[in-house]
Write an enzyme that holds these catalytic residues in place. Sequence first.
Site, PDB file in Angstrom:
ATOM      1  N   GLY A 161       0.826  -1.209   0.000  1.00 33.01           N
ATOM      2  CA  GLY A 161       0.000   0.000   0.000  1.00 33.01           C
ATOM      3  C   GLY A 161       0.859   1.258   0.000  1.00 33.01           C
ATOM      4  N   PHE A 200      -9.569 -10.018   5.452  1.00 32.59           N
ATOM      5  CA  PHE A 200     -10.247  -8.885   6.118  1.00 32.59           C
ATOM      6  C   PHE A 200     -11.122  -8.066   5.164  1.00 32.59           C
ATOM      7  CE2 PHE A 200      -6.173  -9.455   8.431  1.00 32.59           C
ATOM      8  CZ  PHE A 200      -6.701  -9.890   9.641  1.00 32.59           C
ATOM      9  N   LYS A 245       0.379 -18.804  -6.288  1.00 28.69           N
ATOM     10  CA  LYS A 245       1.834 -18.588  -6.330  1.00 28.69           C
ATOM     11  C   LYS A 245       2.459 -18.559  -4.944  1.00 28.69           C
ATOM     12  CE  LYS A 245       1.830 -13.946  -5.281  1.00 28.69           C
ATOM     13  NZ  LYS A 245       2.740 -12.924  -4.814  1.00 28.69           N
ATOM     14  N   THR A 283       8.084 -14.921  -7.094  1.00 32.43           N
ATOM     15  CA  THR A 283       7.845 -15.404  -5.734  1.00 32.43           C
ATOM     16  C   THR A 283       8.612 -16.692  -5.446  1.00 32.43           C
ATOM     17  OG1 THR A 283       5.646 -14.474  -6.026  1.00 32.43           O
ATOM     18  CG2 THR A 283       6.008 -15.685  -4.040  1.00 32.43           C
ATOM     19  N   ASN A 337       7.102 -16.634   2.353  1.00 28.35           N
ATOM     20  CA  ASN A 337       6.635 -17.958   1.947  1.00 28.35           C
ATOM     21  C   ASN A 337       7.813 -18.892   1.722  1.00 28.35           C
ATOM     22  OD1 ASN A 337       3.745 -17.351   1.720  1.00 28.35           O
ATOM     23  ND2 ASN A 337       4.389 -16.008   0.067  1.00 28.35           N
TER      24      ASN A 337
END
Length: 352
Positions: free
Chosen positions: A21, A91, A202, A259, A267
């Site tokens: 963000g 959320f 991913k 990723t 991750n």
Amino acid sequence: AMSVQEAPVSKACVLGGGAFGTAAALVLAKKGAQVNVWDLGEEQSKKVNADKENKAFFPGFPIPDNVTWHHEVAPAVAGAEIILVVIPSQFLRGFFKGNSAVIPLGVPIVLCAKGIEISTLMTPYEICEDILTPEHMKNVCVLSGPSFAKEVAQGQPTNVVVASHDAELVKKVQGQMCCQKANFRTYSSDDFMGCEIAGAVKNVLAVASGCSTGLGFGNNTRAALICRGLSEMARLAKAMGSNTRAMPGLAGCGDLLLTCSSDLSRNFSVGQRLAKGESPESVLNQKGGPVAEGVATAKSIHFLAQKKGVEMPICEMVYQVIYENKPVMEALKELQARPMTVDVETFKGEAA
């Protein structure tokens, strides 16, 4: 091919003041936009405005004067020409239930959340369809692609994709989000479902990639994992109604490469530690640290694949390693022992 020029933005809003963000706000700020960032915490918002830096979630990047933090939604979205939603997928529903009334109509709503809601197995777009009015939904699109927040904020060349079934909306958002000064470039797609499925899957495959590295395997294994992972991703996307065009693109292949190849991602390090024999409990109980998306998503994908009757062997092994205490080496042996099949499937109605 359709070409789009960078368009000016004078006022923008980013909902969610985490790492991405903040980076997105910095991109829009470089276009000269007045950017309001909404964050749930009143103390945190005051602190960022005072420090001119998001020390809690994105340290090391000064916040310019045209970016302001807010802890109330209404003033944050007022007058915005574009709204970016960077709220974690778990959320999202609660946020829109409480705040959809103050979100202006006729303004693009750009979903940057990646993941599948665990209780409903819905993507962010589907969650929006559940709650927002058709008037709002007309302006909802998805932004995806290989975009580590830190590199975006450093102005390293980054390419993302904007996706929706409405070509005019995509064009508009492409122009608004593109920023040459920030080296941030946008491509268009009509495959928003493919982008969303890719964005979730991913993170699970990145855990698998970390497992592979943790076992001491190198480049061949990672390349195989990325390719076979892409197959799993495409099968699930297809079952969810995607035309699969996003798969070889920035959201599919691009984000998956990023990723799975980066030792920086949470991750990846979860997978690495599991492979070295740490228990799932100790790996997942990182006090106060940000949780790896792939952990929650492995569960959602396990149930979604089951529900849709889609085979996703690598994602399934990640699920079993995290939630059923299967040793990583055993999971790998099982994957290697599967019957051999075709490399690239052709779906009915597609050219062979």
